[in-house]
Design a protein around this motif. Structure first.
Motif, short mmCIF file in Angstrom:
data_model
loop_
_atom_site.label_atom_id
_atom_site.label_comp_id
_atom_site.label_asym_id
_atom_site.label_seq_id
_atom_site.Cartn_x
_atom_site.Cartn_y
_atom_site.Cartn_z
N VAL A 173 0.87 -1.18 0.00
CA VAL A 173 0.00 0.00 0.00
C VAL A 173 0.91 1.23 0.00
O VAL A 173 1.50 1.58 1.02
N LEU A 174 1.05 1.83 -1.16
CA LEU A 174 2.02 2.92 -1.33
C LEU A 174 3.40 2.45 -0.91
O LEU A 174 4.22 3.22 -0.38
N GLY A 175 3.64 1.16 -1.14
CA GLY A 175 4.91 0.57 -0.79
C GLY A 175 5.24 -0.56 -1.76
O GLY A 175 4.57 -0.75 -2.77
N SER A 176 6.27 -1.33 -1.45
CA SER A 176 6.74 -2.39 -2.34
C SER A 176 6.79 -3.71 -1.60
O SER A 176 7.39 -3.80 -0.52
N PHE A 177 6.13 -4.73 -2.18
CA PHE A 177 6.19 -6.09 -1.63
C PHE A 177 6.66 -6.99 -2.77
O PHE A 177 5.94 -7.23 -3.72
N VAL A 191 11.04 -25.31 1.98
CA VAL A 191 10.26 -24.33 1.23
C VAL A 191 10.00 -23.15 2.15
O VAL A 191 9.51 -23.32 3.28
N VAL A 192 10.32 -21.96 1.70
CA VAL A 192 10.12 -20.74 2.48
C VAL A 192 8.98 -19.94 1.85
O VAL A 192 9.02 -19.63 0.66
N TYR A 193 7.96 -19.63 2.65
CA TYR A 193 6.82 -18.84 2.19
C TYR A 193 6.84 -17.50 2.91
O TYR A 193 6.98 -17.44 4.12
N VAL A 194 6.67 -16.45 2.12
CA VAL A 194 6.67 -15.09 2.68
C VAL A 194 5.35 -14.43 2.32
O VAL A 194 4.95 -14.40 1.16
N ASP A 195 4.65 -13.94 3.32
CA ASP A 195 3.44 -13.16 3.06
C ASP A 195 3.41 -11.98 4.02
O ASP A 195 4.21 -11.87 4.93
N GLY A 196 2.48 -11.07 3.79
CA GLY A 196 2.39 -9.92 4.67
C GLY A 196 1.94 -8.67 3.95
O GLY A 196 1.23 -8.72 2.94
N LEU A 197 2.41 -7.52 4.45
CA LEU A 197 1.92 -6.23 3.96
C LEU A 197 3.01 -5.18 4.12
O LEU A 197 3.72 -5.14 5.14
N ALA A 198 3.11 -4.31 3.11
CA ALA A 198 4.05 -3.19 3.17
C ALA A 198 3.27 -1.89 2.99
O ALA A 198 2.67 -1.67 1.93
N VAL A 199 3.23 -1.06 4.02
CA VAL A 199 2.52 0.21 3.99
C VAL A 199 3.55 1.33 4.03
O VAL A 199 4.23 1.54 5.04
N LEU A 200 3.70 2.03 2.91
CA LEU A 200 4.71 3.09 2.81
C LEU A 200 6.08 2.57 3.22
O LEU A 200 6.88 3.27 3.84
#
Length: 238
Positions: A173-177, A191-200
């Motif tokens: 969200v106005l950021g980079s993932f 196996v490596v799984y990455v999830d989440g959120l980048a806000v600004l």
């Protein structure tokens, strides 16, 4: 004086087992079945990856069965119950057997690197700060490692060995993932799984060039052998 009759409370509607919320133990059970199916050649690497990603996003117990419905284990007698019963709450001061690993940076920096044991689940939080998680020399004790990365006006950088599989899904969200998808050549590799959120902020996961799990194990084994040789020589010289 007449008293108004209060309506009798209705009994809560019973919830079917398939409608219960899935726990981490439920998801782990299915991912273990999928890993065995991959090793037996019943699933391709791509099918295995897609199904595991679906398992991690599943909400209820009933939805989990769809990922193993076409596998022989789904039609045999169950060795474990369809869903796990939540254990009693731990007493004050009790230490959980398998706690999640939290890496937190608030107006600061947090680094996890070197020779460390990667847990089954890692939570990374960067709020006006930076988090670095380097798995290139980590000890993998589980076939799947899930990293939940949250960045708010900060950055989360994740590095993995070249010969593991890397998957991810998240949002910016106005950021980079950004997760650079990687397919490990060895079916037994983690196996490596990455999830989440980048806000600004930013979340980035990619392989670290020149770092392989096998190379790390060889170096460690070589050091142990060298120490044994030195100890043996000292004993013989006495």
């Amino acid at each position: 004086m007449d008293l108004q009759k209060r309506p009798e409370p209705t009994a809560p509607a019973s919830v079917k087992p398939a409608e219960l919320r899935a726990s981490d133990a439920d998801r782990d059970r299915i991912t273990d079945i999928l890993r065995d199916a991959l090793a037996e050649g019943r699933l391709t690497a791509e099918e295995h990856s897609e199904r595991v990603e679906g398992v991690l996003a599943t909400k209820t117990v009933g939805e989990l069965d769809q990922f193993v419905r076409d596998l022989p284990v789904a039609h045999g007698p169950r060795a474990t119950p369809a869903y796990s019963i939540a254990p009693n709450r731990p007493t004050a001061g009790a230490i959980p057997l398998e706690p999640d690993d939290n890496v937190v940076a608030v107006f600061s920096a947090a680094v996890r690197k070197g020779r460390w044991r990667a847990g089954r689940r890692i939570h990374a939080y960067a709020v006006f700060g930076s988090v670095e998680i380097d798995l290139s020399e980590a000890i993998f004790e589980y076939p799947q490692v899930v990293i939940r990365a949250i960045s708010v006006f900060g950055s989360v950088d994740i590095r993995v060995p070249e010969n593991v599989s890397l998957r991810g899904s998240g949002a910016g969200v106005l950021g980079s993932f950004e997760v650079k998808t990687l397919d490990g050549g060895d079916t037994g590799a983690p196996v490596v799984y990455v999830d989440g959120l980048a806000v600004l902020g930013s979340v980035e996961a990619k392989p670290k060039r020149g770092k392989l799990i096998a190379d790390i194990l060889d170096r460690v084994t070589g050091r142990v052998s060298e120490r044994l040789d030195k100890s043996l020589r000292k004993h013989l010289d006495r």
